[in-house]
Scaffold this active site. Structure first.
Site, PDB file in Angstrom:
ATOM      1  N   HIS A  33       0.802  -1.226   0.000  1.00  0.00           N
ATOM      2  CA  HIS A  33       0.000   0.000   0.000  1.00  0.00           C
ATOM      3  C   HIS A  33       0.829   1.267   0.000  1.00  0.00           C
ATOM      4  O   HIS A  33       0.289   2.368  -0.150  1.00  0.00           O
ATOM      5  CB  HIS A  33      -0.926   0.042   1.223  1.00  0.00           C
TER       6      HIS A  33
HETATM    7  C1  UD1 Z   1      -2.140   5.976   5.271  1.00  0.00           C
HETATM    8  C2  UD1 Z   1      -0.868   6.583   5.860  1.00  0.00           C
HETATM    9  C3  UD1 Z   1       0.228   5.538   5.854  1.00  0.00           C
HETATM   10  C4  UD1 Z   1      -0.217   4.260   6.533  1.00  0.00           C
HETATM   11  C5  UD1 Z   1      -1.539   3.777   5.951  1.00  0.00           C
HETATM   12  C6  UD1 Z   1      -2.038   2.617   6.749  1.00  0.00           C
HETATM   13  C7  UD1 Z   1      -0.572   8.992   5.447  1.00  0.00           C
HETATM   14  C8  UD1 Z   1       0.145  10.010   4.640  1.00  0.00           C
HETATM   15  N1  UD1 Z   1      -0.412   7.711   5.057  1.00  0.00           N
HETATM   16  O1  UD1 Z   1      -1.864   5.637   3.937  1.00  0.00           O
HETATM   17  O2  UD1 Z   1       1.353   6.047   6.550  1.00  0.00           O
HETATM   18  O3  UD1 Z   1       0.767   3.288   6.356  1.00  0.00           O
HETATM   19  O4  UD1 Z   1      -2.509   4.831   6.014  1.00  0.00           O
HETATM   20  O5  UD1 Z   1      -2.949   1.843   6.050  1.00  0.00           O
HETATM   21  O6  UD1 Z   1      -1.250   9.325   6.377  1.00  0.00           O
HETATM   22  N2  UD1 Z   1      -9.130   4.670   0.800  1.00  0.00           N
HETATM   23  C9  UD1 Z   1     -10.385   4.106   0.718  1.00  0.00           C
HETATM   24  N3  UD1 Z   1     -11.022   3.797   1.884  1.00  0.00           N
HETATM   25  C10 UD1 Z   1     -10.507   4.037   3.103  1.00  0.00           C
HETATM   26  C11 UD1 Z   1      -9.229   4.629   3.175  1.00  0.00           C
HETATM   27  C12 UD1 Z   1      -8.568   4.936   2.020  1.00  0.00           C
HETATM   28  O7  UD1 Z   1     -10.901   3.855  -0.358  1.00  0.00           O
HETATM   29  O8  UD1 Z   1     -11.155   3.718   4.124  1.00  0.00           O
HETATM   30  C13 UD1 Z   1      -8.402   4.948  -0.459  1.00  0.00           C
HETATM   31  C14 UD1 Z   1      -8.712   6.310  -1.060  1.00  0.00           C
HETATM   32  O9  UD1 Z   1      -8.681   6.166  -2.437  1.00  0.00           O
HETATM   33  C15 UD1 Z   1      -7.514   7.124  -0.604  1.00  0.00           C
HETATM   34  C16 UD1 Z   1      -6.390   6.112  -0.594  1.00  0.00           C
HETATM   35  O10 UD1 Z   1      -7.001   4.890  -0.182  1.00  0.00           O
HETATM   36  O11 UD1 Z   1      -7.242   8.212  -1.453  1.00  0.00           O
HETATM   37  C17 UD1 Z   1      -5.254   6.446   0.328  1.00  0.00           C
HETATM   38  O12 UD1 Z   1      -5.717   6.700   1.650  1.00  0.00           O
HETATM   39  P1  UD1 Z   1      -4.859   7.625   2.644  1.00  0.00           P
HETATM   40  O13 UD1 Z   1      -5.446   7.570   3.995  1.00  0.00           O
HETATM   41  O14 UD1 Z   1      -4.631   8.966   2.034  1.00  0.00           O
HETATM   42  O15 UD1 Z   1      -3.440   6.953   2.643  1.00  0.00           O
HETATM   43  P2  UD1 Z   1      -3.026   5.440   2.889  1.00  0.00           P
HETATM   44  O16 UD1 Z   1      -2.358   4.946   1.671  1.00  0.00           O
HETATM   45  O17 UD1 Z   1      -4.153   4.680   3.451  1.00  0.00           O
HETATM   46  N1  UDP Z   2      -3.775  -5.241   8.901  1.00  0.00           N
HETATM   47  C1  UDP Z   2      -5.056  -5.757   9.060  1.00  0.00           C
HETATM   48  N2  UDP Z   2      -5.730  -6.153   7.935  1.00  0.00           N
HETATM   49  C2  UDP Z   2      -5.203  -6.079   6.676  1.00  0.00           C
HETATM   50  C3  UDP Z   2      -3.892  -5.547   6.544  1.00  0.00           C
HETATM   51  C4  UDP Z   2      -3.221  -5.132   7.671  1.00  0.00           C
HETATM   52  O1  UDP Z   2      -5.561  -5.862  10.174  1.00  0.00           O
HETATM   53  O2  UDP Z   2      -5.878  -6.449   5.718  1.00  0.00           O
HETATM   54  C5  UDP Z   2      -3.059  -4.810  10.107  1.00  0.00           C
HETATM   55  C6  UDP Z   2      -1.698  -5.436  10.295  1.00  0.00           C
HETATM   56  O3  UDP Z   2      -1.807  -6.670  10.954  1.00  0.00           O
HETATM   57  C7  UDP Z   2      -0.967  -4.390  11.104  1.00  0.00           C
HETATM   58  C8  UDP Z   2      -1.557  -3.093  10.592  1.00  0.00           C
HETATM   59  O4  UDP Z   2      -2.787  -3.426   9.968  1.00  0.00           O
HETATM   60  O5  UDP Z   2      -1.272  -4.523  12.474  1.00  0.00           O
HETATM   61  C9  UDP Z   2      -0.623  -2.462   9.612  1.00  0.00           C
HETATM   62  O6  UDP Z   2      -1.274  -1.443   8.963  1.00  0.00           O
HETATM   63  P1  UDP Z   2      -0.877  -0.947   7.509  1.00  0.00           P
HETATM   64  O7  UDP Z   2      -0.103  -1.977   6.805  1.00  0.00           O
HETATM   65  O8  UDP Z   2      -2.122  -0.465   6.880  1.00  0.00           O
HETATM   66  O9  UDP Z   2      -0.002   0.348   7.821  1.00  0.00           O
HETATM   67  P2  UDP Z   2       1.501   0.612   8.279  1.00  0.00           P
HETATM   68  O10 UDP Z   2       1.818  -0.252   9.435  1.00  0.00           O
HETATM   69  O11 UDP Z   2       2.383   0.373   7.096  1.00  0.00           O
HETATM   70  O12 UDP Z   2       1.504   2.055   8.621  1.00  0.00           O
END
Ligand code: UD1
Ligand code: UDP
Length: 352
Positions: free
Chosen positions: A203
């Site tokens: 992601h």
């Molecule tokens: C965010 C964090 C990242 C973290 C990740 C955990 C920032 C800059 N990034 O990244 O550090 O590792 O969360 O998962 O804060 N979207 C949906 N539904 C949701 C959420 C997101 O469809 O419930 C889609 C949208 O298209 C959105 C994209 O995912 O634009 C990215 O979401 P965003 O929260 O901006 O960043 P993440 O990649 O989730």
């Molecule tokens: N995780 C989860 N379901 C998923 C993918 C990840 O519960 O489908 C959990 C995972 O076990 C970990 C956390 O989400 O505890 C990590 O989050 P993510 O990878 O979204 O973000 P990051 O840690 O890179 O910020």
């Protein structure tokens, strides 16, 4: 003591679940959910499964560019802080919700406590690196999960308020793993046998936003011909559709899963291929070899200990690691004793 906890993204729900359980025994906690993550399987499921109290406020920020998200969070959080007048604000990790929470509080001279302080990738192109450095520099209490994180803070001249608490994600795994074994039916549901599949998550913006990088990763997973389970983050789904990439049959794409299913999938796989921060650590906690789809990692202990290999998005390196990477050494524990949340609460009770 009145604490306002500010969370908004999936990994923050998991971290807060570990701390809130302990915090509420001695303090009043108000939870603000920024709404950064909002799909049921990115948000609600964690509150239900992990019994995190329902947020007192949901800002419903949703998705958008960094400025849009962070700016709107700042405006709404500030208003709540002015009304609620907390003694402190607690933030987690390195997302846009983290920096928005920390900055809103800091400008109002409300002390900020940062859980998972001191992590560094030394890659300022990552939004997370910007968020965490800025947050650390305006925090009054900095809960570092490892000694490396403490050293990183010292190297930036931050010495006051730094506590090596251990990692709250380790607490969470220890606390929830029995519940996961009891409740999760994910292996049956997906027809998986113990040790007979590889778990992958992708992601990170640096991978999804680059067509070239994502293509290399997907091709590597396909050409490895291994049985791969890929719970797909909505960000990645969006880009895969945009680039029109197709998967081969060895890759089983599923919706994001809840934490209990995720721990089950991690604990039962043969290897993990990921660009997630949290998943790299969980691989280590569960003694699974980890292949990291990034050019560097904040969790250097896992690499130094021989359980994590950094491949970036180099297709051949990924394929080779999937086939041959095998840790040679016993794991050393760098992440505390599973009581990080207790330590954090004890320090918070002492005030600033
Ligand atoms: C965010 C964090 C990242 C973290 C990740 C955990 C920032 C800059 N990034 O990244 O550090 O590792 O969360 O998962 O804060 N979207 C949906 N539904 C949701 C959420 C997101 O469809 O419930 C889609 C949208 O298209 C959105 C994209 O995912 O634009 C990215 O979401 P965003 O929260 O901006 O960043 P993440 O990649 O989730
Ligand atoms: N995780 C989860 N379901 C998923 C993918 C990840 O519960 O489908 C959990 C995972 O076990 C970990 C956390 O989400 O505890 C990590 O989050 P993510 O990878 O979204 O973000 P990051 O840690 O890179 O910020």
């Amino acid at each position: 003591m009145k604490v306002i906890t500010i969370i908004g993204a999936r990994p923050q729900f998991i971290k807060a679940a570990a701390v809130s359980r302990k915090l509420r025994k001695s303090m009043d906690e108000i939870i603000i959910h920024t709404g950064q993550h909002y799909d049921e399987n990115m948000s609600k499921i964690f509150f239900e499964e992990l019994q995190i109290p329902k947020p007192d406020y949901n800002l419903n920020i949703g998705s958008g560019n960094h400025g849009y998200m962070t700016g709107n969070m700042l405006i709404k959080i500030e208003e709540i802080l002015l009304n609620e007048k907390p003694d402190m604000v607690l933030v987690y990790g390195d997302t846009n919700s983290t920096i928005a929470g920390a900055l809103s509080a800091s400008k109002l001279l409300i002390p900020v406590a940062h859980v998972e302080a001191g992590l560094r990738s030394f890659n300022m192109a990552m939004p997370e690196e910007q968020n965490r450095i800025l947050t650390d520099h305006i925090s009054k209490l900095l809960f570092a999960p490892t000694q490396t994180a403490v050293n990183n803070l010292y190297n930036e001249g931050i010495k006051k308020g730094v506590v090596n608490s251990g990692d709250v994600m380790y607490d969470a795994v220890l606390f929830f793993k029995n519940l996961a074994s009891e409740k999760s039916r994910i292996l049956d549901r997906l027809g998986l046998n113990y040790g007979e599949y590889i778990l992958s998550t992708i992601h990170r913006a640096e991978n999804t936003n680059s067509k070239e990088r994502l293509k290399n990763i997907i091709e590597a997973l396909s050409e490895s011909e291994e049985n791969i389970v890929l719970p797909l983050h909505p960000r990645t789904k969006k880009f895969l559709e945009e680039y029109n990439f197709k998967f081969t049959e060895n890759i089983k794409i599923i919706e994001p899963v809840g934490y209990l299913d995720m721990i089950m999938l991690e604990g039962s796989c043969s290897k993990i291929v990921t660009d997630s921060g949290g998943v790299q650590k969980e691989a280590f906690f569960m003694a699974k070899p980890c292949i990291t789809l990034r050019d560097e990692t904040e969790w250097v202990e896992t690499v130094d200990n021989g359980w994590n290999i950094i491949t970036g998005c180099d297709k051949e390196k990924i394929i080779k690691a999937i086939k041959y990477f095998k840790p040679e050494r016993e794991r050393e524990n760098h992440f505390g004793d599973g009581n990080a949340a207790d330590k954090i609460v004890e320090v918070l009770k002492g005030g600033f």
